[in-house]
Design a protein around this motif. Structure first.
Motif, PDB file in Angstrom:
ATOM      1  N   VAL A  42      11.779  18.164  -7.685  1.00  0.00           N
ATOM      2  CA  VAL A  42      11.183  17.490  -6.530  1.00  0.00           C
ATOM      3  C   VAL A  42      11.159  15.993  -6.790  1.00  0.00           C
ATOM      4  CG1 VAL A  42       9.131  17.232  -5.094  1.00  0.00           C
ATOM      5  CG2 VAL A  42       9.764  19.475  -5.966  1.00  0.00           C
ATOM      6  N   ARG A  43      11.702  15.225  -5.877  1.00  0.00           N
ATOM      7  CA  ARG A  43      11.698  13.768  -6.019  1.00  0.00           C
ATOM      8  C   ARG A  43      11.383  13.114  -4.686  1.00  0.00           C
ATOM      9  NH1 ARG A  43      16.435  10.808  -7.921  1.00  0.00           N
ATOM     10  NH2 ARG A  43      17.578  12.012  -6.384  1.00  0.00           N
ATOM     11  N   VAL A  44      10.708  11.987  -4.737  1.00  0.00           N
ATOM     12  CA  VAL A  44      10.525  11.151  -3.561  1.00  0.00           C
ATOM     13  C   VAL A  44      11.450   9.951  -3.743  1.00  0.00           C
ATOM     14  CG1 VAL A  44       8.919   9.872  -2.109  1.00  0.00           C
ATOM     15  CG2 VAL A  44       8.122  11.884  -3.353  1.00  0.00           C
ATOM     16  N   VAL A  45      12.532   9.926  -2.952  1.00  0.00           N
ATOM     17  CA  VAL A  45      13.599   8.933  -3.146  1.00  0.00           C
ATOM     18  C   VAL A  45      13.394   7.753  -2.205  1.00  0.00           C
ATOM     19  CG1 VAL A  45      16.094   8.570  -3.115  1.00  0.00           C
ATOM     20  CG2 VAL A  45      15.167  10.804  -3.765  1.00  0.00           C
ATOM     21  N   ASN A  46      13.519   6.553  -2.754  1.00  0.00           N
ATOM     22  CA  ASN A  46      13.419   5.325  -1.948  1.00  0.00           C
ATOM     23  C   ASN A  46      14.784   4.984  -1.363  1.00  0.00           C
ATOM     24  OD1 ASN A  46      12.697   2.863  -0.851  1.00  0.00           O
ATOM     25  ND2 ASN A  46      12.969   1.751  -2.759  1.00  0.00           N
ATOM     26  N   ILE A  47      14.874   4.961  -0.039  1.00  0.00           N
ATOM     27  CA  ILE A  47      16.102   4.515   0.640  1.00  0.00           C
ATOM     28  C   ILE A  47      15.866   3.046   0.979  1.00  0.00           C
ATOM     29  CG2 ILE A  47      17.708   4.945   2.510  1.00  0.00           C
ATOM     30  CD1 ILE A  47      17.289   7.313   0.586  1.00  0.00           C
ATOM     31  N   HIS A  48      16.503   2.157   0.233  1.00  0.00           N
ATOM     32  CA  HIS A  48      16.182   0.729   0.268  1.00  0.00           C
ATOM     33  C   HIS A  48      16.195   0.147   1.669  1.00  0.00           C
ATOM     34  CE1 HIS A  48      15.759  -3.318  -1.254  1.00  0.00           C
ATOM     35  NE2 HIS A  48      16.811  -3.686  -0.553  1.00  0.00           N
ATOM     36  N   GLY A  49      15.075  -0.476   2.028  1.00  0.00           N
ATOM     37  CA  GLY A  49      14.955  -1.150   3.310  1.00  0.00           C
ATOM     38  C   GLY A  49      14.742  -0.238   4.498  1.00  0.00           C
ATOM     39  N   SER A  93       0.826  -1.208   0.000  1.00  0.00           N
ATOM     40  CA  SER A  93       0.000   0.000   0.000  1.00  0.00           C
ATOM     41  C   SER A  93       0.857   1.253   0.000  1.00  0.00           C
ATOM     42  CB  SER A  93      -0.926   0.008   1.204  1.00  0.00           C
ATOM     43  OG  SER A  93      -1.853  -1.045   1.138  1.00  0.00           O
ATOM     44  N   LEU A  94       1.878   1.298   0.861  1.00  0.00           N
ATOM     45  CA  LEU A  94       2.727   2.477   0.967  1.00  0.00           C
ATOM     46  C   LEU A  94       3.426   2.753  -0.364  1.00  0.00           C
ATOM     47  CD1 LEU A  94       4.162   4.735   2.464  1.00  0.00           C
ATOM     48  CD2 LEU A  94       5.799   3.061   3.328  1.00  0.00           C
ATOM     49  N   ASP A  95       4.031   1.716  -0.959  1.00  0.00           N
ATOM     50  CA  ASP A  95       4.748   1.897  -2.221  1.00  0.00           C
ATOM     51  C   ASP A  95       3.815   2.370  -3.338  1.00  0.00           C
ATOM     52  OD1 ASP A  95       6.475  -1.098  -1.321  1.00  0.00           O
ATOM     53  OD2 ASP A  95       7.133   0.957  -1.016  1.00  0.00           O
ATOM     54  N   MET A  96       2.588   1.856  -3.332  1.00  0.00           N
ATOM     55  CA  MET A  96       1.615   2.236  -4.363  1.00  0.00           C
ATOM     56  C   MET A  96       1.258   3.728  -4.242  1.00  0.00           C
ATOM     57  SD  MET A  96      -2.180   0.676  -5.056  1.00  0.00           S
ATOM     58  CE  MET A  96      -2.832   1.387  -3.526  1.00  0.00           C
ATOM     59  N   PHE A  97       1.014   4.194  -3.006  1.00  0.00           N
ATOM     60  CA  PHE A  97       0.641   5.592  -2.827  1.00  0.00           C
ATOM     61  C   PHE A  97       1.836   6.530  -3.057  1.00  0.00           C
ATOM     62  CE2 PHE A  97      -3.706   6.204  -1.552  1.00  0.00           C
ATOM     63  CZ  PHE A  97      -4.134   4.916  -1.271  1.00  0.00           C
ATOM     64  N   ILE A  98       3.052   6.071  -2.743  1.00  0.00           N
ATOM     65  CA  ILE A  98       4.244   6.873  -3.044  1.00  0.00           C
ATOM     66  C   ILE A  98       4.365   7.045  -4.550  1.00  0.00           C
ATOM     67  CG2 ILE A  98       6.770   6.855  -3.040  1.00  0.00           C
ATOM     68  CD1 ILE A  98       5.651   7.682  -0.374  1.00  0.00           C
ATOM     69  N   SER A  99       4.075   5.977  -5.302  1.00  0.00           N
ATOM     70  CA  SER A  99       4.118   6.048  -6.768  1.00  0.00           C
ATOM     71  C   SER A  99       3.111   7.077  -7.287  1.00  0.00           C
ATOM     72  CB  SER A  99       3.825   4.665  -7.358  1.00  0.00           C
ATOM     73  OG  SER A  99       3.830   4.712  -8.765  1.00  0.00           O
ATOM     74  N   LYS A 100       1.908   7.114  -6.685  1.00  0.00           N
ATOM     75  CA  LYS A 100       0.899   8.099  -7.083  1.00  0.00           C
ATOM     76  C   LYS A 100       1.379   9.519  -6.788  1.00  0.00           C
ATOM     77  CE  LYS A 100      -3.180   5.126  -6.465  1.00  0.00           C
ATOM     78  NZ  LYS A 100      -4.448   4.940  -5.729  1.00  0.00           N
ATOM     79  N   LEU A 101       2.015   9.692  -5.627  1.00  0.00           N
ATOM     80  CA  LEU A 101       2.523  11.021  -5.274  1.00  0.00           C
ATOM     81  C   LEU A 101       3.580  11.491  -6.268  1.00  0.00           C
ATOM     82  CD1 LEU A 101       2.980  11.151  -1.376  1.00  0.00           C
ATOM     83  CD2 LEU A 101       1.513  12.581  -2.788  1.00  0.00           C
ATOM     84  N   ARG A 102       4.461  10.565  -6.677  1.00  0.00           N
ATOM     85  CA  ARG A 102       5.511  10.929  -7.632  1.00  0.00           C
ATOM     86  C   ARG A 102       4.912  11.482  -8.924  1.00  0.00           C
ATOM     87  NH1 ARG A 102       8.945   5.532  -6.360  1.00  0.00           N
ATOM     88  NH2 ARG A 102      10.504   6.423  -4.944  1.00  0.00           N
ATOM     89  N   LYS A 103       3.851  10.840  -9.419  1.00  0.00           N
ATOM     90  CA  LYS A 103       3.209  11.299 -10.646  1.00  0.00           C
ATOM     91  C   LYS A 103       2.606  12.690 -10.469  1.00  0.00           C
ATOM     92  CE  LYS A 103       2.224   6.685 -12.452  1.00  0.00           C
ATOM     93  NZ  LYS A 103       1.185   5.697 -12.834  1.00  0.00           N
ATOM     94  N   LYS A 104       2.070  12.959  -9.274  1.00  0.00           N
ATOM     95  CA  LYS A 104       1.437  14.257  -9.034  1.00  0.00           C
ATOM     96  C   LYS A 104       2.451  15.369  -8.765  1.00  0.00           C
ATOM     97  CE  LYS A 104      -3.024  12.394  -7.680  1.00  0.00           C
ATOM     98  NZ  LYS A 104      -4.148  12.386  -6.729  1.00  0.00           N
ATOM     99  N   LEU A 105       3.718  14.989  -8.580  1.00  0.00           N
ATOM    100  CA  LEU A 105       4.779  15.978  -8.367  1.00  0.00           C
ATOM    101  C   LEU A 105       5.666  16.149  -9.597  1.00  0.00           C
ATOM    102  CD1 LEU A 105       5.838  14.860  -4.772  1.00  0.00           C
ATOM    103  CD2 LEU A 105       4.798  17.046  -5.336  1.00  0.00           C
ATOM    104  N   GLU A 106       5.232  15.594 -10.736  1.00  0.00           N
ATOM    105  CA  GLU A 106       6.067  15.578 -11.945  1.00  0.00           C
ATOM    106  C   GLU A 106       6.260  16.951 -12.576  1.00  0.00           C
ATOM    107  OE1 GLU A 106       4.259  12.698 -14.491  1.00  0.00           O
ATOM    108  OE2 GLU A 106       5.469  11.029 -13.721  1.00  0.00           O
TER     109      GLU A 106
END
Length: 292
Positions: free
Chosen positions: A280-287, A262-275
Motif C-alpha cells: 500500500v502506497r500513497v503516491v504523490n503525482i507532482h503538481g 497541511s495536506l502534505d503533512m497529513f499525507i505523510s502521517k497516513l503513510r507512516k500508519k500504512l507501513e
C-alpha cells in the motif's frame, strides 16, 4: 395544488417513470453477470498462483474500477511465466464467453510499474503478446484486465426501454409542471443518501473502519485522527485513481483557512500508519494530487 388539466399529465408521467425505473433496476441480468465475471477473475488468479507453485496463499478480493477494469490482487509474492499467464487468461475468458477483445497488464505493486502486458483483439484479428518466454522474479503483483467497450456491451433491451420511458416521462413533466426548488432539493437529498460510504473499506490487507476511524491489519489496530480518517476516506473510494489536491483540501473547508503544507503533512502521517503493508502506497503525482 395541481390544476385538473395538469394532474392527469403528472400522474401519467409518474407511472411511466416508476415503470421505467423498475425495469432499469431489476436485479437480474447485470448483477448476475458482474458476479459471474468476478468469479471468473478469481479463478484466473487461483490458476496463476497454482502455475507458480503456490497452492496455499489467498487471492484477495477482486474489484472493478469505474472504467470497468478488473483488478486481481494477491496476498503473497510469487513468480510467474508470461506464457502461463497468457494461456490461463485466454482459456478462462474463452471458456466463459467473456468479451473477445481485452488488454491485460501485470503490475509490480511496489513500484506501481507495468512489467508485462498483452492485448487480445479478435475483432481486428491482431493480437499483441510481447515478452513471452521471459520469466518474472518473485514479487507482489496485481493483474489488471480491461475489456473493450465494457459500458457499451452492458447495454441491452431493458435499458433502452427504460431510457425511452424516462425521456417521455420528463417531457410530460416539463410540458405541464414547473419543478420547484424544494422538489429539486428533495431529489438531491435522496441521491446523497443512496451514495453513503460503506462502514468498512478494504485497502489490500487493511480494513478501514470509517465510522470508528481506525485501521485494522491482522492483530494490529491503528487509530486515525479526524482529518486523517477523512483524507483516507476520500483516497480509499478512488483506489488506484488520481485524486486532485483541491478535492483533498476540502477536508479543511470548515476551518476557512487552508495552510499549503497541511495536506502534505497529513499525507505523510497516513503513510507512516500504512507501513505495515508494503503493497500500500500513497503516491504523490507532482503538481496534481495523490493516488492510493
Amino acid at each position: 395544488m395541481l390544476s385538473s388539466k395538469i394532474r392527469p399529465l403528472f400522474i401519467a408521467a409518474l407511472l411511466l417513470m416508476v415503470i421505467s425505473l423498475s425495469v432499469c433496476f431489476k436485479p437480474d441480468d447485470n448483477g448476475f453477470a458482474l458476479a459471474r465475471e468476478i468469479i471468473v477473475m478469481r479463478t484466473i488468479g487461483h490458476k496463476i498462483l497454482l502455475s507458480s507453485g503456490d497452492s496455499s496463499s489467498r487471492v484477495l478480493p477482486v474489484y472493478q474500477t469505474n472504467d470497468g477494469q478488473y483488478h486481481i490482487r494477491f496476498e503473497s509474492t510469487f513468480k510467474f511465466s508470461p506464457d502461463s499467464v497468457v494461456s490461463i487468461i485466454r482459456q478462462n475468458i474463452e471458456k466463459n464467453h467473456l468479451p473477445a477483445d481485452y488488454i491485460v497488464n501485470v503490475v509490480e505493486c511496489q513500484s506501481n510499474q507495468v512489467i508485462f502486458g498483452f492485448a487480445i483483439l479478435k475483432t481486428e484479428q491482431t493480437n499483441l503478446v510481447p515478452c513471452k518466454g521471459r520469466k518474472q522474479p518473485k514479487a507482489y503483483y496485481s493483474v489488471n484486465i480491461a475489456f473493450r467497450d465494457t459500458m457499451f456491451n452492458a447495454l441491452n433491451t431493458k435499458y433502452v426501454v427504460a431510457t425511452g420511458g424516462g425521456l417521455i416521462a420528463f417531457m410530460l413533466i416539463f410540458s405541464g409542471l414547473r419543478i420547484t426548488i424544494k422538489g429539486k432539493k428533495s431529489l438531491i437529498s435522496v441521491e446523497n443518501t443512496l451514495a453513503a460510504t460503506p462502514k468498512v473499506v478494504t485497502i489490500w490487507r487493511y480494513k478501514f473502519h470509517t465510522d470508528d476511524q481506525y485501521l485494522e491489519c491482522k492483530e494490529e489496530k491503528v487509530e486515525l485522527s479526524d482529518k486523517e480518517a477523512k483524507l483516507l476516506n476520500i483516497l480509499a473510494t478512488k483506489q488506484n485513481e488520481l485524486v486532485e489536491r483541491g478535492v483533498l483540501q476540502k477536508v479543511w473547508e470548515d476551518e476557512g483557512v487552508i495552510v499549503a503544507r497541511s495536506l502534505d503533512m497529513f499525507i505523510s502521517k497516513l503513510r507512516k500508519k500504512l507501513e505495515s503493508d508494503p503493497t500500500v502506497r500513497v503516491v504523490n503525482i507532482h503538481g496534481k494530487g495523490y493516488k492510493l
